[in-house]
Design an enzyme around this catalytic site. Structure first.
Site, PDB file in Angstrom:
ATOM      1  CB  SER A  45      -0.962  -0.044   1.200  1.00 60.99           C
ATOM      2  OG  SER A  45      -2.001   0.900   1.041  1.00 60.99           O
ATOM      3  CD  GLU A  50      -5.252  -4.448  -3.879  1.00 60.44           C
ATOM      4  OE1 GLU A  50      -5.253  -3.302  -3.400  1.00 60.44           O
ATOM      5  OE2 GLU A  50      -4.239  -5.160  -3.956  1.00 60.44           O
ATOM      6  CG  HIS A 106      -5.616  -2.536  -0.065  1.00 53.88           C
ATOM      7  ND1 HIS A 106      -4.763  -2.271  -1.114  1.00 53.88           N
ATOM      8  CD2 HIS A 106      -5.192  -1.758   0.978  1.00 53.88           C
ATOM      9  CE1 HIS A 106      -3.863  -1.374  -0.729  1.00 53.88           C
ATOM     10  NE2 HIS A 106      -4.097  -1.049   0.525  1.00 53.88           N
TER      11      HIS A 106
END
Length: 273
Positions: free
Chosen positions: A151, A214, A248
């Site tokens: 991320s 995602e 995610h």
């Protein structure tokens, strides 16, 4: 009858506190019990250490078990003084370049993002303090380093690849936040690709990964960056890895195993004894 035997501790692991730049970081270190090879152990440096150190260390311990595993490696995870997996405010600052609210918008809850802009100070700390100190304390090979982030951590990995390419030979960017600051990392990548590179410099390996489930822009940005590097980067070997059915956060367990394979054997397990 049960009797309390105390808290479980990861074998062969240490915890250190580093005070630098007016703040503290917690370092989690795991070094194999085996005799180190000449030059030291390969080492995986992890961002968001509180979240991924234990998982990476245990996966590595299993995947390097003889006679069919990879060669042993060490883990260094950079984290914070928290019992939670993430420290939102600190990671936003450490992993990003400075951005205005107009450049990043608001969070999904309509709140402003935490302060940003500390990535280059963070990387200087890593290069000038963390790495030299740990390489004095442990048998770590400075020529075999990987950098793992997810991320915002994945964005930090990409920023490092394009601005401090010499620090690592392997870069693993999971679900990178390419969207940060109007996709500034695309301009950084373009500047890197336009620069002159030493033809004799070692090839860098990059694993770009994203979960199939995602947000569409996360997937599209990762695919586009991989394609750009494949076309134009003469000294970066980019590999794209999509994790089926993963979102995610659920992407992480699979990515950890793939990162170990990618770093230690580029996809092929050895049969060392």
């Amino acid at each position: 009858m049960l009797s309390n035997a105390g808290a479980y501790v990861l074998p062969h692991s240490d915890k250190w506190v580093l005070k630098a730049n007016g703040s503290e970081h917690v370092l989690f270190v795991s070094v194999p019990s085996e005799q180190a090879p000449e030059g030291g152990f390969p080492v995986l440096y992890l961002l968001d250490g509180n979240a991924v150190f234990a998982s990476m260390t245990e996966a590595l311990r299993l995947m390097t078990r003889p006679p069919h595993g990879f060669s042993p490696a060490a883990v260094v995870a950079i984290g914070y003084d928290t019992d939670g997996p993430f420290c939102k405010e600190r990671r936003f600052f450490d992993y990003t370049v400075s951005a205005t609210q107009e450049e990043v918008g608001t969070s999904k809850h309509g709140e402003p993002w935490p302060p940003s802009g500390g990535v280059d100070v963070f990387l200087s700390m890593l290069e000038e303090q963390v790495m030299p100190e740990l390489e004095r304390k442990y048998p770590l090979d400075p020529t075999k380093r990987a950098f793992f982030g997810h991320s915002l951590g994945g964005l930090c990995v990409l920023h490092t690849l394009f601005t401090r390419n010499h620090l690592f030979d392997t870069y693993i960017a999971g679900s990178p936040s390419v969207w940060w600051k109007n996709r500034y990392i695309q301009d950084v990548a373009a500047a890197y690709l336009a620069g002159k590179h030493d033809a004799a410099a070692p090839m860098k390996k990059l694993l770009l990964s994203v979960g199939e489930k995602e947000k569409s822009h996360m997937v599209e940005d990762a695919i586009a960056l991989h394609a750009r590097l494949t076309r134009n980067a003469s000294n970066i070997q980019s590999t794209f890895f999509s994790v089926p059915e993963a979102g995610h956060m659920s992407v992480l367990p699979t990515l950890i195993g793939e990162a170990i394979r990618f770093f230690l054997a580029n996809g092929t397990e050895s049969e060392h004894l």
